[in-house]
Write an enzyme that holds these catalytic residues in place. Structure first.
Site, short mmCIF file in Angstrom:
data_model
loop_
_atom_site.label_atom_id
_atom_site.label_comp_id
_atom_site.label_asym_id
_atom_site.label_seq_id
_atom_site.Cartn_x
_atom_site.Cartn_y
_atom_site.Cartn_z
CG LEU A 19 -31.66 -36.04 18.17
CD1 LEU A 19 -32.72 -37.04 18.83
CD2 LEU A 19 -30.28 -36.49 19.20
CG LEU A 20 -28.39 -30.34 20.17
CD1 LEU A 20 -27.72 -28.93 19.77
CD2 LEU A 20 -29.11 -29.85 21.49
CG ASP A 22 -26.05 -35.39 26.72
OD1 ASP A 22 -27.26 -35.15 26.70
OD2 ASP A 22 -25.28 -36.01 27.49
CD GLN A 38 -23.16 -36.98 22.35
OE1 GLN A 38 -23.70 -38.04 22.51
NE2 GLN A 38 -21.87 -36.66 21.94
CB SER A 82 -21.86 -36.44 26.79
OG SER A 82 -22.88 -36.49 26.03
NE ARG A 140 -24.54 -42.84 29.53
CZ ARG A 140 -25.06 -44.01 29.95
NH1 ARG A 140 -24.33 -45.17 29.83
NH2 ARG A 140 -26.33 -44.12 30.38
CG ASP A 141 -22.07 -38.82 30.01
OD1 ASP A 141 -21.89 -39.03 28.72
OD2 ASP A 141 -23.03 -39.17 30.60
CD GLU A 196 -26.93 -40.66 31.13
OE1 GLU A 196 -26.81 -41.39 30.37
OE2 GLU A 196 -28.06 -39.78 31.07
#
Length: 457
Positions: A19-20, A22, A38, A82, A140-141, A196
């Protein structure tokens, strides 16, 4: 160590399996484009997240490498989430969110750094910030950039204690010690429950704040996906974004587009990659590609500009190098046979039209009618088998459409990138036809198509 590319896609970034989601850490470092993302290499669910890693010299052909970051330390043991990258003193720094969950399911997030001298092997530095008061652990991110004042700034997606979305900023002189500055917003705006993947772009003298809010309710043609991505315009200075009041504008009007990130390359272009995968869990579980051991991919790389008060997105010019066989047709109605799964179609509208319609492989339908200036894209939801529509009102007439497709993927650029639709679709193998027709006494269609072929062996 290189990994074999996934043969299911020709020119989108997609790892060999798993799975892919961000895009992360986008940068042109020492003349090489680095695209991190990700990645769950062990399955097609959102389990442990690694940082996948691909490199390219031309934004068309990619070499896939072993994971750049693995969730093996106390501060990221449940996922290397991320983040972004920046070059400083010749070194490549990665910033990411380390996700940790206790046995009781309590989440703790750490904003972490890693460093490399060659862009391939990374040494983790560990957490570099402290969690601020007034915010939940949904923070996050990190996007890190250098300001005009010479300081480094980090902006983070966040959720306030009152469960509303926000973005906060930190400042640093050395990328290691960070000072908390608070919310970047000069005016508090309630827009969903979580923001996000924040990003800040400087374009034509205007600062553009891009972010992905969660929890917006549908409003006509707006906000019809599970989560949204859009932007405000204004001025970012000293860690504060002075919003000019322009309403939040979605960047992509299609079905699958989320968590984009930009970088500036050696030619001064602002280039964006987004994730073509955000969708309800039942749709994700039903994706036909799960049977092949992979799910989701990134968008095409797009050059971003700011014109007439809005973001313009166009495919990078390097994609021209994929073109092989060319076919050109003119008329008021026409049919085209699709020779291969990788395909580019350029349509120009000649003269004033009343309506335009296109059917792609008996699955995706595009339409436009001039009275309301509404452009729509329709497809079948593969989980429910029901037809679903996304639409937008154009600023003016329909003048051109550029479509890039692969076997399960389509990106549509309207009027030179004024509007964009990104979507996944699943057609029958035997359906290889495109039909178009136009109404209007003086209207016509000029269609130029190409079979596309990458350099992958």
């Amino acid at each position: 160590m290189g990994l074999e590319a996934n043969k299911s896609m020709e020119y989108h970034v997609l790892p060999p399996k798993g799975l892919l989601n961000d895009p992360n850490g986008l940068i042109c470092y020492k003349g090489i484009y680095h695209v991190f993302f990700q990645w769950n290499p062990h399955g097609t669910d959102h389990g442990f997240k690694y940082w996948g890693h691909a490199t390219s010299r031309d934004l068309v052909n990619y070499e896939y490498h072993d994971a750049a970051l693995e969730p093996v330390d106390w501060f990221d043991k449940n996922g290397c989430y991320s983040g972004s990258s920046i070059e400083h003193d010749g070194k490549l720094y990665l910033f990411y969110t380390g996700n940790v969950k206790s046995d009781e399911g309590i989440r703790t997030n750490y904003q972490c750094a890693a460093v490399s001298e060659d862009g391939m092997s990374f040494r983790k530095i560990g957490p570099v910030t402290r969690h601020p008061e007034g915010y939940t652990q949904h923070m996050r991110d990190p996007k890190v950039m250098k300001g005009e004042d010479g300081s480094f700034y980090m902006v983070l997606g966040a959720q306030r204690d009152d469960l509303t979305g926000d973005t906060v900023a930190y400042r640093s002189a050395d990328l290691i010690t960070w000072e908390f500055l608070g919310s970047i917003m000069s005016v508090r705006e309630k827009l969903g429950y979580m923001w996000e993947c924040p990003d800040l772009l400087r374009l034509e003298g205007k600062d553009v704040f891009v972010f992905s809010p969660q929890g917006l309710e549908p409003e006509g043609d707006r906000f019809n996906n599970i989560f949204q991505t859009g932007y405000y315009t204004g001025c970012f200075q000293g860690g504060r974004f002075h919003w000019d009041g322009q309403p939040f504008e979605e960047m992509d009007k299609g079905f699958e587009f989320y968590a984009p990130q930009t970088f500036v390359d050696g030619r001064g272009r602002t280039i964006l990659f987004g994730w073509m995968g955000t969708m309800p869990s039942e749709m994700e579980a039903a994706m036909p590609t799960v049977r092949e051991g992979w799910i989701h991919h990134l968008t095409l790389p797009r050059v971003i500009s700011f014109e007439g008060g809005k973001l313009i997105q166009t495919p990078v010019e390097e994609l021209v190098g994929l073109r092989c066989e060319k076919e050109e047709k003119h008329g008021r109605s026409m049919d085209l046979d699709i020779p291969d799964r990788a395909y580019e179609l350029n349509i120009k509208i000649k003269g004033p039209l009343d309506t335009f319609g296109l059917v792609y492989r008996n699955e995706v339908r595009l339409s436009f009618e001039s009275t309301e200036r509404r452009f729509t894209v329709e497809r079948t939801n593969w989980a429910t088998s029901l037809r679903e529509v996304r639409g937008v009102k154009l600023d003016g007439a329909l003048e051109s459409i550029t479509i890039y497709t692969e076997e399960t993927s389509m990106e549509i650029f309207i009027n030179g990138g004024e509007e964009v639709f990104s979507l996944r679709y699943f057609a029958k193998d035997e359906d290889r036809n495109i039909s178009m027709e136009i109404e209007g006494a003086e209207a016509g269609i000029e269609a130029v198509s190409y079979r596309l072929e990458s350099g992958r062996e």
